[in-house]
Design a protein around this motif. Sequence first.
Motif, PDB file in Angstrom:
ATOM      1  N   LEU A  48     -14.148 -15.542 -62.963  1.00 14.94           N
ATOM      2  CA  LEU A  48     -14.694 -16.034 -61.994  1.00 14.94           C
ATOM      3  C   LEU A  48     -15.231 -17.371 -62.110  1.00 14.94           C
ATOM      4  CD1 LEU A  48     -14.806 -14.823 -58.960  1.00 14.94           C
ATOM      5  CD2 LEU A  48     -17.461 -14.375 -59.541  1.00 14.94           C
ATOM      6  N   VAL A  85     -13.612 -14.755 -53.453  1.00 15.15           N
ATOM      7  CA  VAL A  85     -13.277 -13.989 -54.565  1.00 15.15           C
ATOM      8  C   VAL A  85     -14.219 -13.306 -55.243  1.00 15.15           C
ATOM      9  CG1 VAL A  85     -11.958 -14.248 -56.708  1.00 15.15           C
ATOM     10  CG2 VAL A  85     -11.472 -15.863 -54.956  1.00 15.15           C
ATOM     11  N   ALA A  88     -10.250 -11.903 -60.016  1.00 14.61           N
ATOM     12  CA  ALA A  88      -9.974 -13.406 -60.131  1.00 14.61           C
ATOM     13  C   ALA A  88      -8.747 -13.793 -61.071  1.00 14.61           C
ATOM     14  CB  ALA A  88     -11.387 -14.040 -60.678  1.00 14.61           C
TER      15      ALA A  88
END
Length: 308
Positions: free
Chosen positions: A190, A182, A162
Amino acid sequence: MADNDAVIAAAGAWKGAPMALATVISTWGSAPRPRGSHMIVHQEGRFEGSVSGGCVENDILTTAAEVISGAPCSVKTYGVADAAAWEVGLPCGGEISVLVQPVAAEGFDPELFDRIAEARAEGKAIDVITDLDTGQSSLRPLEGAAFVNRYDPPRRLLIVGAVQIAQSLAGLARELGIATTVIDPRARFLTEERFPGVALDDRWPDEAVAALKPDSATAVVTLSHDTKIDDPALEAALAAPTGYVAALGSRRSHAARRERLAAAGVSETDLDRIDAPAGLDIGAIGPAEIALSIAAAMVAQFHNGSAP
C-alpha cells in the motif's frame, strides 16, 4: 441514474454568481443522456455537465443566457423530425425535453445544492421536486405537473488488496468518476507510488470497511487472495447494504470461501450477494482485462441493482 457530480461541484464553486440550470426532464428512444441530467451555465458563459452529449448544448447555452438575463423558465424539446433538425437536434435519434431555469430563489434555489451535497455526504438519496409551470424547485411535495429528480449518494469503490489488478481497477474507477479507496494492512503493498491519487487505508479490512459505511452506491471488491484479509472484508461488506460485493478467485476457491463465511455466521442470502468469480465473463487475460471485467460488472450492478 444521472451523473451530476461535476455540476454539483461547479454550483458550489460558482455560488453567488448568476447561473441557469438545464435539466433533462423527459426522454424517448435513444436519448443520449438520461432523465435528471444537468448542465449548469455561468453568467460568463462557462458551463459544466451535459444534457445531450453535445448535440444541443449550443442552443441550451443561448436559452440559459436569456434566463440569466431575466427571461422566464423554458422547456425545450429536441428530436429528429426533418433535415433541418440536424442543425439543432439529436442526430442519434430519440427525443428529449430540457427545462432551463434560473439558479435563484424563484427557480432552483442555490441552497438546494447545499442540501444535495449534505445528503450525499451522509450516504443518503434526496429528491428535488420542480413545478414545470413555474420552474420553482423545492424539497416539498407540489401540486400539479412536477418533475422529481433523485440525487443518489456518490459512487464509491473499496478495493481490498493492493495487488496489480487493484492498480488497473483503481485507474478505471477514476475514469468512471467513482471515488476509490484501497485497503491493505501490508505497508509494502500500500504505497502512493503504486496508487497515485488514490485514498489509501492501512487498517485491518473489516475495521476499514465498517468505518467507511458502504451503502447502495458502494462496491467492495476483494483481490488479495489472502483469506485473512479478504474474508473479514467480505463479512463487513455483507453486514451493510453494500451495492456490489465481489471476490476474486476460481469457482472452487469460492465454494471454500462460502463454507468459511457460513461457518462465521454469514447467511445463505448474503453469501448469494457475492459476485464470484468477480466480474463479467469476457475471457479476461492479465490484470488490466480482469480489472475491466470487474468494473463492467460493478457498473451493471449500480445501474440494474443486480450483478450480471
